[in-house]
Design an enzyme around this catalytic site. Structure first.
Site, PDB file in Angstrom:
ATOM      1  N   SER A 168       0.823  -1.138   0.080  1.00 34.57           N
ATOM      2  CA  SER A 168       0.035  -0.149  -0.447  1.00 34.57           C
ATOM      3  C   SER A 168       0.662   1.167  -0.040  1.00 34.57           C
ATOM      4  O   SER A 168       2.104   1.442   0.959  1.00 34.57           O
ATOM      5  CB  SER A 168      -0.727  -0.277   1.104  1.00 34.57           C
ATOM      6  OG  SER A 168      -1.560   0.834   1.323  1.00 34.57           O
ATOM      7  N   TYR A 187      -2.222  -1.020  10.149  1.00 33.57           N
ATOM      8  CA  TYR A 187      -2.025  -1.395   9.236  1.00 33.57           C
ATOM      9  C   TYR A 187      -0.431  -0.362   8.039  1.00 33.57           C
ATOM     10  O   TYR A 187      -0.545  -1.342   7.652  1.00 33.57           O
ATOM     11  CB  TYR A 187      -3.354  -0.555   8.090  1.00 33.57           C
ATOM     12  CG  TYR A 187      -3.545  -1.226   6.849  1.00 33.57           C
ATOM     13  CD1 TYR A 187      -3.882  -1.972   6.436  1.00 33.57           C
ATOM     14  CD2 TYR A 187      -3.378   0.207   5.553  1.00 33.57           C
ATOM     15  CE1 TYR A 187      -4.445  -2.722   5.289  1.00 33.57           C
ATOM     16  CE2 TYR A 187      -3.108  -0.431   4.798  1.00 33.57           C
ATOM     17  CZ  TYR A 187      -3.899  -1.513   4.071  1.00 33.57           C
ATOM     18  OH  TYR A 187      -4.326  -1.970   2.432  1.00 33.57           O
TER      19      TYR A 187
END
Length: 255
Positions: free
Chosen positions: A138, A151
Protein backbone atom coordinates in the site's frame (compact mmCIF):
# COMPACT_ATOMS: atom_id res chain seq x y z
CA UNK A 1 3.86 -14.73 -20.66
CA UNK A 2 0.14 -15.47 -20.36
CA UNK A 3 -1.83 -16.92 -17.48
CA UNK A 4 -3.19 -19.70 -19.69
CA UNK A 5 -2.70 -22.96 -17.80
CA UNK A 6 -0.92 -21.32 -14.86
CA UNK A 7 -1.60 -22.76 -11.39
CA UNK A 8 -2.43 -19.95 -8.98
CA UNK A 9 -3.13 -19.75 -5.24
CA UNK A 10 -4.86 -16.53 -4.17
CA UNK A 11 -5.49 -15.51 -0.56
CA UNK A 12 -8.27 -13.15 0.42
CA UNK A 13 -10.06 -13.91 -2.83
CA UNK A 14 -13.72 -13.74 -1.88
CA UNK A 15 -14.33 -9.98 -1.93
CA UNK A 16 -13.12 -6.75 -3.50
CA UNK A 17 -9.78 -6.83 -5.26
CA UNK A 18 -9.31 -10.52 -4.52
CA UNK A 19 -12.59 -11.55 -6.09
CA UNK A 20 -11.97 -9.41 -9.14
CA UNK A 21 -8.49 -10.90 -9.52
CA UNK A 22 -9.96 -14.40 -9.31
CA UNK A 23 -12.49 -13.61 -12.03
CA UNK A 24 -9.90 -11.97 -14.26
CA UNK A 25 -7.38 -14.77 -13.86
CA UNK A 26 -9.99 -17.42 -14.59
CA UNK A 27 -11.06 -15.55 -17.72
CA UNK A 28 -7.43 -15.60 -18.87
CA UNK A 29 -7.22 -19.37 -18.57
CA UNK A 30 -5.56 -19.78 -15.17
CA UNK A 31 -6.33 -22.64 -12.79
CA UNK A 32 -7.15 -21.23 -9.40
CA UNK A 33 -7.33 -22.19 -5.75
CA UNK A 34 -8.89 -19.26 -3.89
CA UNK A 35 -9.02 -19.05 -0.13
CA UNK A 36 -10.74 -16.77 2.37
CA UNK A 37 -12.20 -16.91 5.87
CA UNK A 38 -15.82 -16.47 4.79
CA UNK A 39 -17.52 -19.70 3.76
CA UNK A 40 -20.55 -17.74 2.57
CA UNK A 41 -18.52 -15.51 0.24
CA UNK A 42 -16.56 -18.45 -1.11
CA UNK A 43 -19.84 -20.21 -1.94
CA UNK A 44 -21.00 -17.14 -3.84
CA UNK A 45 -17.73 -17.10 -5.80
CA UNK A 46 -18.04 -20.82 -6.50
CA UNK A 47 -21.65 -20.43 -7.66
CA UNK A 48 -20.62 -17.73 -10.13
CA UNK A 49 -17.41 -19.50 -11.20
CA UNK A 50 -17.64 -23.27 -10.71
CA UNK A 51 -14.29 -23.68 -12.47
CA UNK A 52 -12.52 -22.01 -9.52
CA UNK A 53 -11.47 -24.23 -6.61
CA UNK A 54 -12.12 -22.66 -3.20
CA UNK A 55 -11.11 -23.45 0.35
CA UNK A 56 -11.73 -21.81 3.69
CA UNK A 57 -8.47 -20.68 5.22
CA UNK A 58 -7.55 -18.29 8.00
CA UNK A 59 -3.97 -17.23 7.25
CA UNK A 60 -3.41 -16.86 11.00
CA UNK A 61 -3.79 -20.63 11.42
CA UNK A 62 -0.91 -23.04 10.81
CA UNK A 63 -3.41 -25.86 10.38
CA UNK A 64 -5.47 -23.98 7.79
CA UNK A 65 -2.41 -22.97 5.80
CA UNK A 66 -1.03 -26.50 5.84
CA UNK A 67 -4.40 -27.75 4.57
CA UNK A 68 -4.35 -25.12 1.83
CA UNK A 69 -0.90 -26.24 0.71
CA UNK A 70 -1.98 -29.88 0.69
CA UNK A 71 -5.02 -29.00 -1.43
CA UNK A 72 -2.88 -27.03 -3.89
CA UNK A 73 -0.42 -29.89 -4.18
CA UNK A 74 -3.25 -32.35 -4.81
CA UNK A 75 -4.89 -30.11 -7.41
CA UNK A 76 -1.84 -28.78 -9.21
CA UNK A 77 1.37 -30.51 -8.21
CA UNK A 78 3.29 -27.30 -8.80
CA UNK A 79 2.27 -23.69 -8.15
CA UNK A 80 3.18 -20.91 -10.60
CA UNK A 81 1.78 -17.94 -8.71
CA UNK A 82 1.17 -17.24 -5.04
CA UNK A 83 -0.81 -14.03 -4.63
CA UNK A 84 -0.78 -12.74 -1.05
CA UNK A 85 -3.82 -10.48 -0.97
CA UNK A 86 -5.47 -11.28 2.39
CA UNK A 87 -5.42 -8.21 4.63
CA UNK A 88 -7.17 -6.50 7.52
CA UNK A 89 -7.61 -2.71 7.73
CA UNK A 90 -8.68 -0.82 10.85
CA UNK A 91 -8.79 2.76 12.02
CA UNK A 92 -7.30 2.69 15.51
CA UNK A 93 -7.07 5.30 18.26
CA UNK A 94 -3.84 4.37 20.02
CA UNK A 95 -4.92 6.34 23.10
CA UNK A 96 -8.10 4.34 23.61
CA UNK A 97 -8.09 1.62 26.21
CA UNK A 98 -8.54 -1.21 23.73
CA UNK A 99 -7.32 -4.75 24.43
CA UNK A 100 -3.79 -5.34 23.16
CA UNK A 101 -5.10 -7.84 20.61
CA UNK A 102 -6.95 -4.99 18.88
CA UNK A 103 -3.52 -3.62 17.95
CA UNK A 104 -2.15 -7.01 16.96
CA UNK A 105 -4.91 -8.32 14.67
CA UNK A 106 -3.60 -6.56 11.57
CA UNK A 107 -0.06 -7.77 12.24
CA UNK A 108 -1.37 -11.33 12.60
CA UNK A 109 -3.14 -11.21 9.23
CA UNK A 110 -1.11 -8.79 7.14
CA UNK A 111 2.39 -9.74 8.26
CA UNK A 112 2.41 -13.09 10.02
CA UNK A 113 -0.25 -14.45 7.66
CA UNK A 114 1.66 -13.41 4.55
CA UNK A 115 4.87 -14.92 5.92
CA UNK A 116 3.11 -18.11 7.02
CA UNK A 117 1.52 -18.70 3.61
CA UNK A 118 4.72 -17.91 1.70
CA UNK A 119 6.76 -20.20 3.93
CA UNK A 120 4.32 -23.04 3.27
CA UNK A 121 4.30 -22.56 -0.51
CA UNK A 122 7.94 -21.81 -1.26
CA UNK A 123 8.83 -25.49 -1.87
CA UNK A 124 6.01 -25.83 -4.43
CA UNK A 125 7.01 -22.55 -6.09
CA UNK A 126 10.67 -23.53 -6.29
CA UNK A 127 9.75 -26.86 -7.86
CA UNK A 128 7.88 -25.13 -10.69
CA UNK A 129 9.40 -24.35 -14.06
CA UNK A 130 8.44 -20.72 -13.47
CA UNK A 131 6.89 -19.04 -10.45
CA UNK A 132 6.06 -15.64 -8.98
CA UNK A 133 5.15 -14.45 -5.50
CA UNK A 134 2.89 -11.39 -5.61
CA UNK A 135 2.66 -9.36 -2.39
CA UNK A 136 0.06 -6.63 -2.04
CA UNK A 137 1.30 -3.59 -0.15
CA UNK A 138 0.00 0.00 0.00
CA UNK A 139 1.07 3.61 -0.42
CA UNK A 140 0.77 3.95 3.37
CA UNK A 141 3.82 1.72 3.64
CA UNK A 142 5.81 4.72 2.37
CA UNK A 143 3.77 7.51 3.96
CA UNK A 144 1.92 6.26 7.04
CA UNK A 145 -1.62 7.35 7.80
CA UNK A 146 -1.85 8.04 11.52
CA UNK A 147 -5.48 6.94 11.77
CA UNK A 148 -4.49 3.50 10.46
CA UNK A 149 -1.19 3.08 12.34
CA UNK A 150 -1.03 -0.72 12.49
CA UNK A 151 -2.11 -1.21 8.89
CA UNK A 152 0.50 1.33 7.76
CA UNK A 153 3.22 -0.40 9.78
CA UNK A 154 2.18 -3.84 8.57
CA UNK A 155 2.44 -2.83 4.92
CA UNK A 156 5.83 -1.18 5.53
CA UNK A 157 6.99 -4.49 6.97
CA UNK A 158 5.82 -6.36 3.87
CA UNK A 159 7.59 -3.87 1.57
CA UNK A 160 10.86 -4.50 3.42
CA UNK A 161 10.38 -8.27 3.57
CA UNK A 162 9.46 -8.42 -0.12
CA UNK A 163 12.83 -6.88 -1.01
CA UNK A 164 14.68 -9.41 1.12
CA UNK A 165 12.68 -12.32 -0.26
CA UNK A 166 13.42 -11.21 -3.81
CA UNK A 167 17.13 -10.96 -3.04
CA UNK A 168 17.30 -14.40 -1.45
CA UNK A 169 15.43 -15.95 -4.39
CA UNK A 170 17.57 -14.19 -7.01
CA UNK A 171 19.35 -17.41 -8.05
CA UNK A 172 16.09 -19.38 -8.41
CA UNK A 173 13.25 -19.47 -10.93
CA UNK A 174 10.96 -17.66 -8.47
CA UNK A 175 10.41 -13.93 -8.97
CA UNK A 176 8.87 -11.62 -6.38
CA UNK A 177 6.58 -8.70 -7.21
CA UNK A 178 5.18 -5.93 -5.05
CA UNK A 179 1.77 -4.52 -6.01
CA UNK A 180 0.87 -1.16 -4.45
CA UNK A 181 -2.72 -0.19 -5.32
CA UNK A 182 -4.29 3.23 -5.66
CA UNK A 183 -7.50 3.96 -3.74
CA UNK A 184 -9.86 1.26 -5.01
CA UNK A 185 -13.64 1.23 -4.60
CA UNK A 186 -13.88 -1.65 -2.13
CA UNK A 187 -15.63 -2.31 1.16
CA UNK A 188 -12.32 -1.65 2.92
CA UNK A 189 -12.41 1.97 1.71
CA UNK A 190 -16.08 2.67 2.39
CA UNK A 191 -15.38 4.19 5.81
CA UNK A 192 -11.77 5.17 5.21
CA UNK A 193 -11.50 8.94 5.81
CA UNK A 194 -8.10 9.08 4.11
CA UNK A 195 -9.73 8.25 0.77
CA UNK A 196 -12.24 11.11 0.91
CA UNK A 197 -12.06 13.35 -2.15
CA UNK A 198 -9.63 11.10 -3.98
CA UNK A 199 -10.33 9.21 -7.18
CA UNK A 200 -11.40 5.64 -6.49
CA UNK A 201 -10.47 3.12 -9.14
CA UNK A 202 -12.97 0.38 -9.86
CA UNK A 203 -11.81 -3.10 -8.95
CA UNK A 204 -12.16 -4.10 -12.61
CA UNK A 205 -9.99 -1.21 -13.83
CA UNK A 206 -7.29 -1.80 -11.24
CA UNK A 207 -7.17 -5.58 -11.58
CA UNK A 208 -6.96 -5.39 -15.37
CA UNK A 209 -3.97 -3.07 -14.99
CA UNK A 210 -2.27 -5.52 -12.61
CA UNK A 211 -2.94 -8.61 -14.71
CA UNK A 212 -1.89 -6.89 -17.94
CA UNK A 213 1.42 -5.88 -16.36
CA UNK A 214 2.03 -9.31 -14.82
CA UNK A 215 1.48 -10.92 -18.21
CA UNK A 216 3.87 -8.44 -19.77
CA UNK A 217 6.59 -8.92 -17.14
CA UNK A 218 6.07 -11.11 -14.03
CA UNK A 219 9.27 -9.78 -12.44
CA UNK A 220 8.60 -6.03 -12.12
CA UNK A 221 6.85 -4.24 -9.25
CA UNK A 222 3.45 -2.73 -10.03
CA UNK A 223 2.78 0.60 -8.33
CA UNK A 224 -0.45 2.19 -9.54
CA UNK A 225 -1.76 5.73 -9.13
CA UNK A 226 -1.59 6.88 -5.51
CA UNK A 227 0.44 3.79 -4.66
CA UNK A 228 3.22 5.00 -6.96
CA UNK A 229 2.88 8.66 -5.98
CA UNK A 230 3.22 7.87 -2.27
CA UNK A 231 6.49 6.02 -2.82
CA UNK A 232 7.96 8.83 -4.92
CA UNK A 233 6.74 11.71 -2.74
CA UNK A 234 7.68 9.88 0.44
CA UNK A 235 11.27 9.92 -0.77
CA UNK A 236 11.37 13.42 -2.27
CA UNK A 237 9.46 15.32 0.43
CA UNK A 238 8.68 13.00 3.37
CA UNK A 239 7.63 15.70 5.85
CA UNK A 240 5.38 17.53 3.40
CA UNK A 241 3.80 14.31 2.18
CA UNK A 242 3.16 13.11 5.73
CA UNK A 243 1.41 16.38 6.55
CA UNK A 244 -0.69 16.08 3.41
CA UNK A 245 -1.74 12.57 4.40
CA UNK A 246 -2.24 13.59 8.03
CA UNK A 247 -3.69 17.13 8.14
CA UNK A 248 -2.91 19.04 11.38
CA UNK A 249 -6.58 19.68 12.03
CA UNK A 250 -7.33 16.01 11.71
CA UNK A 251 -10.27 14.32 10.06
CA UNK A 252 -13.63 13.19 11.43
CA UNK A 253 -13.38 11.17 14.63
CA UNK A 254 -12.68 7.48 14.30
CA UNK A 255 -15.24 4.87 15.28
Amino acid sequence: MTFQGANIVLTGGSLGIGRQLAQGLSARGAKLLVCARSEEQLKLLKNDHPEIATQMCDVRSDRDVEALRAEAEALFGEVNYLINNAALFRLIDLLAQDPAQHWLDEIDVNVRGTLRVTHAFLPLLQAASRATVVNFTSGVAYVPVAEAPIYSASKAAIVSWTKSLRYQLRQTRVSVVEVSPPVVDTRMNENNPTSAGRKKWSTAEFCKTVLDQLEKDPTRDILVGDGKAAKIMGRIAPGFTFRMMNPPGGRPAMD
